[in-house]
Design a protein around this motif. Sequence first.
Motif, short mmCIF file in Angstrom:
data_model
loop_
_atom_site.label_atom_id
_atom_site.label_comp_id
_atom_site.label_asym_id
_atom_site.label_seq_id
_atom_site.Cartn_x
_atom_site.Cartn_y
_atom_site.Cartn_z
N VAL A 1 0.83 -1.20 0.00
CA VAL A 1 0.00 0.00 0.00
C VAL A 1 0.87 1.25 0.00
O VAL A 1 0.51 2.27 -0.58
N SER A 2 2.04 1.17 0.63
CA SER A 2 2.95 2.31 0.62
C SER A 2 3.40 2.63 -0.81
O SER A 2 3.55 3.81 -1.18
N GLY A 3 3.61 1.59 -1.60
CA GLY A 3 3.97 1.81 -3.00
C GLY A 3 2.84 2.45 -3.78
O GLY A 3 3.06 3.38 -4.57
N MET A 4 1.61 1.96 -3.56
CA MET A 4 0.45 2.56 -4.23
C MET A 4 0.27 4.00 -3.79
O MET A 4 -0.03 4.88 -4.61
N ALA A 5 0.47 4.27 -2.50
CA ALA A 5 0.32 5.63 -1.99
C ALA A 5 1.41 6.55 -2.54
O ALA A 5 1.17 7.73 -2.80
N THR A 6 2.61 5.99 -2.74
CA THR A 6 3.70 6.78 -3.33
C THR A 6 3.35 7.20 -4.75
O THR A 6 3.57 8.35 -5.16
N VAL A 7 2.80 6.27 -5.52
CA VAL A 7 2.39 6.59 -6.89
C VAL A 7 1.33 7.68 -6.89
O VAL A 7 1.41 8.67 -7.64
N LEU A 8 0.30 7.54 -6.03
CA LEU A 8 -0.77 8.54 -5.97
C LEU A 8 -0.24 9.89 -5.49
O LEU A 8 -0.72 10.95 -5.92
N HIS A 9 0.75 9.86 -4.62
CA HIS A 9 1.34 11.10 -4.11
C HIS A 9 1.95 11.91 -5.26
O HIS A 9 1.77 13.14 -5.34
N TYR A 10 2.64 11.23 -6.16
CA TYR A 10 3.27 11.94 -7.26
C TYR A 10 2.29 12.26 -8.40
O TYR A 10 2.49 13.22 -9.14
N LEU A 11 1.23 11.47 -8.52
CA LEU A 11 0.27 11.71 -9.59
C LEU A 11 -0.74 12.79 -9.24
O LEU A 11 -1.09 13.64 -10.08
#
Length: 280
Positions: A36-46
Amino acid sequence: MPKGFRTYAGITLGAVLTAVALNMFLIPNKVAAGGVSGMATVLHYLVGAPVGVTMLALNIPLFLASIKVLGATFGVRTLYGAAILAAAIDLTAPFTPVLTHDLLLSSLYGGVLSGVGMGIVFRFGGTTAGTDLAAAIINKITRISLGQALLAVDFFVIASAGIAFKSAELSLYALISLWLTSHIIDLVQEGPSTAKAFLIVSDASETVANRIMTEMGRGVTFLQGKGGFTRQPREILFCVVATNEVVRLKELVNSVDPAAFVIVADAHEVMGEGFTRRQL
């Protein structure tokens, strides 16, 4: 120290270490190493969403699943771990220094530190939700270790991050970090291999056992077995020794019975006479 307090203190420590790993190495370098941290990282930058809050929102369905599959107690620990991790990520982000922008260094150190953090959380009976919760569910119903399960369920997140960031290189670095994290989790869970377990099948089992006990001062257990081809009963010796005694025991067995069948395996957290008892 009360057991309940020790449990939640351990989960807190592990969650904070994981947050530091994310803020110091992984998130600033777009290394979305699964979960989930990886998914949240992607959403953070998008879309600019805060990583911690996003993780907490994504974890709600997994939290509900944990209560049903793993029980209410585990669910409470999961909610606590997820909340602490989410809060720690967002609260410490402005104050956590980014030590490197080298992708290899950030993947290596981020993977090791997050593995230590999540390993501590698992060791104290909790999770930080996310795909490590999915790994805990898989571990409960299969023989797959927590680290291996985490590696399997996180792979698709890394692939998605590579597509979102349009960089296969970032996915490759994320795989390095994920591999390290999964292995460090197992190391923290099981402890380092501090001893070796011997299984010895010999026609001179009595002599071998007596020499182990008298010359090496190690205990021996006789297990009852039966030959697969002969169908005759056989005695199997079971013995655990320190790693620096492995060569000596091999030589001892060979000197008594060169034809003996010997299996040597790693032994983790050996407790009892002759070995140190580890406490959480």
